[in-house]
Design a protein around this motif. Structure first.
Motif, PDB file in Angstrom:
ATOM      1  N   LYS A   1      56.629  68.701  -0.542  1.00 37.56           N
ATOM      2  CA  LYS A   1      56.286  67.736  -1.573  1.00 37.56           C
ATOM      3  C   LYS A   1      57.558  67.199  -2.218  1.00 37.56           C
ATOM      4  O   LYS A   1      58.559  67.884  -2.278  1.00 37.56           O
ATOM      5  N   MET A   2      57.470  65.957  -2.702  1.00 34.11           N
ATOM      6  CA  MET A   2      58.605  65.350  -3.393  1.00 34.11           C
ATOM      7  C   MET A   2      58.201  65.019  -4.823  1.00 34.11           C
ATOM      8  O   MET A   2      57.110  64.523  -5.071  1.00 34.11           O
ATOM      9  N   LYS A   3      59.067  65.339  -5.778  1.00 36.64           N
ATOM     10  CA  LYS A   3      58.822  65.007  -7.175  1.00 36.64           C
ATOM     11  C   LYS A   3      60.137  64.537  -7.766  1.00 36.64           C
ATOM     12  O   LYS A   3      61.112  65.279  -7.794  1.00 36.64           O
ATOM     13  N   ASN A   4      60.133  63.258  -8.211  1.00 41.57           N
ATOM     14  CA  ASN A   4      61.363  62.651  -8.746  1.00 41.57           C
ATOM     15  C   ASN A   4      62.523  62.789  -7.768  1.00 41.57           C
ATOM     16  O   ASN A   4      63.642  63.170  -8.118  1.00 41.57           O
ATOM     17  N   ASP A   5      62.216  62.512  -6.480  1.00 40.69           N
ATOM     18  CA  ASP A   5      63.204  62.566  -5.394  1.00 40.69           C
ATOM     19  C   ASP A   5      63.722  63.979  -5.121  1.00 40.69           C
ATOM     20  O   ASP A   5      64.729  64.150  -4.425  1.00 40.69           O
ATOM     21  N   ALA A   6      63.048  65.001  -5.660  1.00 41.04           N
ATOM     22  CA  ALA A   6      63.452  66.378  -5.411  1.00 41.04           C
ATOM     23  C   ALA A   6      62.397  67.070  -4.553  1.00 41.04           C
ATOM     24  O   ALA A   6      61.199  66.828  -4.704  1.00 41.04           O
ATOM     25  N   LEU A   7      62.862  67.910  -3.645  1.00 43.38           N
ATOM     26  CA  LEU A   7      61.960  68.637  -2.771  1.00 43.38           C
ATOM     27  C   LEU A   7      61.334  69.804  -3.540  1.00 43.38           C
ATOM     28  O   LEU A   7      62.028  70.608  -4.127  1.00 43.38           O
ATOM     29  N   ILE A   8      60.006  69.857  -3.549  1.00 46.76           N
ATOM     30  CA  ILE A   8      59.294  70.929  -4.220  1.00 46.76           C
ATOM     31  C   ILE A   8      58.561  71.753  -3.167  1.00 46.76           C
ATOM     32  O   ILE A   8      57.740  71.217  -2.416  1.00 46.76           O
ATOM     33  N   ILE A   9      58.866  73.021  -3.089  1.00 49.36           N
ATOM     34  CA  ILE A   9      58.230  73.915  -2.116  1.00 49.36           C
ATOM     35  C   ILE A   9      57.288  74.845  -2.871  1.00 49.36           C
ATOM     36  O   ILE A   9      57.674  75.473  -3.851  1.00 49.36           O
ATOM     37  N   THR A  10      56.058  74.911  -2.406  1.00 46.82           N
ATOM     38  CA  THR A  10      55.048  75.659  -3.154  1.00 46.82           C
ATOM     39  C   THR A  10      54.686  76.997  -2.524  1.00 46.82           C
ATOM     40  O   THR A  10      54.098  77.840  -3.195  1.00 46.82           O
ATOM     41  N   THR A  11      55.010  77.210  -1.254  1.00 47.76           N
ATOM     42  CA  THR A  11      54.659  78.477  -0.613  1.00 47.76           C
ATOM     43  C   THR A  11      55.874  79.048   0.114  1.00 47.76           C
ATOM     44  O   THR A  11      56.776  78.310   0.532  1.00 47.76           O
ATOM     45  N   TRP A  12      55.878  80.383   0.283  1.00 47.02           N
ATOM     46  CA  TRP A  12      56.965  81.038   1.012  1.00 47.02           C
ATOM     47  C   TRP A  12      56.901  80.720   2.502  1.00 47.02           C
ATOM     48  O   TRP A  12      57.923  80.686   3.185  1.00 47.02           O
ATOM     49  N   GLU A  13      55.699  80.473   3.015  1.00 47.35           N
ATOM     50  CA  GLU A  13      55.569  80.104   4.424  1.00 47.35           C
ATOM     51  C   GLU A  13      56.282  78.778   4.687  1.00 47.35           C
ATOM     52  O   GLU A  13      56.984  78.613   5.695  1.00 47.35           O
ATOM     53  N   GLU A  14      56.107  77.838   3.775  1.00 45.91           N
ATOM     54  CA  GLU A  14      56.772  76.549   3.911  1.00 45.91           C
ATOM     55  C   GLU A  14      58.285  76.709   3.798  1.00 45.91           C
ATOM     56  O   GLU A  14      59.052  76.081   4.537  1.00 45.91           O
ATOM     57  N   TYR A  15      58.703  77.558   2.889  1.00 48.42           N
ATOM     58  CA  TYR A  15      60.141  77.807   2.707  1.00 48.42           C
ATOM     59  C   TYR A  15      60.760  78.382   3.982  1.00 48.42           C
ATOM     60  O   TYR A  15      61.808  77.917   4.448  1.00 48.42           O
ATOM     61  N   GLU A  16      60.114  79.386   4.562  1.00 47.97           N
ATOM     62  CA  GLU A  16      60.640  80.012   5.775  1.00 47.97           C
ATOM     63  C   GLU A  16      60.692  79.025   6.931  1.00 47.97           C
ATOM     64  O   GLU A  16      61.644  79.019   7.718  1.00 47.97           O
ATOM     65  N   ARG A  17      59.682  78.160   7.033  1.00 48.00           N
ATOM     66  CA  ARG A  17      59.668  77.164   8.106  1.00 48.00           C
ATOM     67  C   ARG A  17      60.833  76.192   7.944  1.00 48.00           C
ATOM     68  O   ARG A  17      61.519  75.859   8.930  1.00 48.00           O
ATOM     69  N   LEU A  18      61.078  75.746   6.708  1.00 46.42           N
ATOM     70  CA  LEU A  18      62.170  74.800   6.472  1.00 46.42           C
ATOM     71  C   LEU A  18      63.535  75.434   6.762  1.00 46.42           C
ATOM     72  O   LEU A  18      64.432  74.777   7.294  1.00 46.42           O
ATOM     73  N   ILE A  50      64.143  77.504  -3.669  1.00 48.76           N
ATOM     74  CA  ILE A  50      63.235  78.634  -3.543  1.00 48.76           C
ATOM     75  C   ILE A  50      62.008  78.396  -4.421  1.00 48.76           C
ATOM     76  O   ILE A  50      62.145  77.995  -5.575  1.00 48.76           O
ATOM     77  N   PRO A  51      60.818  78.610  -3.894  1.00 45.90           N
ATOM     78  CA  PRO A  51      59.627  78.460  -4.733  1.00 45.90           C
ATOM     79  C   PRO A  51      59.620  79.500  -5.839  1.00 45.90           C
ATOM     80  O   PRO A  51      59.661  80.700  -5.578  1.00 45.90           O
ATOM     81  N   CYS A  52      59.622  79.032  -7.080  1.00 49.01           N
ATOM     82  CA  CYS A  52      59.752  79.951  -8.213  1.00 49.01           C
ATOM     83  C   CYS A  52      58.441  80.632  -8.582  1.00 49.01           C
ATOM     84  O   CYS A  52      58.428  81.785  -8.985  1.00 49.01           O
ATOM     85  N   GLU A  53      57.352  79.916  -8.466  1.00 45.33           N
ATOM     86  CA  GLU A  53      56.081  80.483  -8.875  1.00 45.33           C
ATOM     87  C   GLU A  53      55.654  81.566  -7.887  1.00 45.33           C
ATOM     88  O   GLU A  53      55.696  81.381  -6.672  1.00 45.33           O
ATOM     89  N   ASN A  54      55.257  82.701  -8.422  1.00 50.65           N
ATOM     90  CA  ASN A  54      54.781  83.822  -7.624  1.00 50.65           C
ATOM     91  C   ASN A  54      55.845  84.347  -6.665  1.00 50.65           C
ATOM     92  O   ASN A  54      55.533  84.901  -5.611  1.00 50.65           O
ATOM     93  N   ALA A  55      57.107  84.143  -6.999  1.00 47.31           N
ATOM     94  CA  ALA A  55      58.187  84.645  -6.154  1.00 47.31           C
ATOM     95  C   ALA A  55      58.207  86.170  -6.202  1.00 47.31           C
ATOM     96  O   ALA A  55      58.100  86.752  -7.281  1.00 47.31           O
ATOM     97  N   PRO A  56      58.326  86.830  -5.068  1.00 49.24           N
ATOM     98  CA  PRO A  56      58.355  88.296  -5.074  1.00 49.24           C
ATOM     99  C   PRO A  56      59.654  88.817  -5.671  1.00 49.24           C
ATOM    100  O   PRO A  56      60.705  88.203  -5.539  1.00 49.24           O
ATOM    101  N   MET A  57      59.573  89.957  -6.343  1.00 52.33           N
ATOM    102  CA  MET A  57      60.760  90.590  -6.904  1.00 52.33           C
ATOM    103  C   MET A  57      61.394  91.469  -5.836  1.00 52.33           C
ATOM    104  O   MET A  57      60.725  92.301  -5.223  1.00 52.33           O
TER     105      MET A  57
END
Length: 212
Positions: A1-18, A50-57
């Motif tokens: 997703k893009m918000k104000n020209d910034a990439l927003i990643i919402t899931t860890w699966e998406e992060y790992e794929r990227l 890194i997706p901040c919401e629900n990020a594992p510790m």
């Protein structure tokens, strides 16, 4: 997703794929072959948020080492102080990155007056010769510091047999020096209980300062 020209990643699966995609793309970048594995991974990670919401510790083991005895030993510092004051402050800072340290052990070390071909007193005098280059702000004598603390005091066997992050407390580790990573492969950091950084004479640093 893009918000104000910034990439927003919402899931860890998406992060790992990227990240995997970026690693593959970077293989065709000129000069990439000369990079170490760590540099290649950093090049892929640095522009992917890194997706901040629900990020594992991430929890990491920490082994505390306290030097005792004359000349290089620490006074007025106990395992209780470290666990209930310093480590609390450490985790307050690192939790912003999703990292938390937990103590797995505390070991006190004391050396005989004679260490290999020198004495503890002579090692202390060499430590006090480690100063800061005020033109650059960097500490001098990097090789000497490694020789003193690794070859003579900590020992390579101790480093190589460790599976934890290691935090060593000595009386001082150099003039105007508070702490540094002495060996990144064994995740080993040395800290000075006393320092002249910010003080005119060697002074015990407050607990919150040690945690920072």
């Amino acid at each position: 997703k893009m918000k104000n020209d910034a990439l927003i990643i919402t899931t860890w699966e998406e992060y790992e794929r990227l990240v995997r995609d970026r690693l593959e793309q970077n293989k065709s970048v000129p000069g990439n072959f000369a990079k170490s594995k760590e540099e290649s991974v950093w090049a892929a990670l640095k522009d992917i948020p890194i997706p901040c919401e629900n990020a594992p510790m991430v929890t990491l083991p920490l082994h505390i080492h306290i030097a005792r005895g004359d000349f290089i030993g620490v006074t007025n510092l106990t395992a209780f102080d470290i666990e209930h004051t310093i480590l609390v402050r450490v985790n307050e800072l690192w939790k912003q990155a999703g990292i938390e340290f937990y103590m797995v052990d505390t070991t006190e070390h004391e050396w005989p007056a004679q260490v290999k071909d020198t004495t503890v007193m002579a090692l202390q005098q060499q430590i006090l010769c480690l100063t800061r280059d005020h033109s650059t702000g960097r500490m001098t004598g990097k090789d000497l510091r490694r020789t003193i603390f690794i070859d003579y005091l900590i020992g390579w066997d101790t480093l190589h047999n460790s599976i934890s992050y290691n935090l060593w407390f000595f009386d001082m580790i150099g003039m105007e020096s508070q702490g540094c990573c002495i060996d990144r492969y064994s995740r080993t950091i040395i800290m000075g209980r006393r320092s002249t950084k910010g003080y005119s004479v060697p002074t015990e640093r407050p607990m919150h300062c040690l945690g920072k």
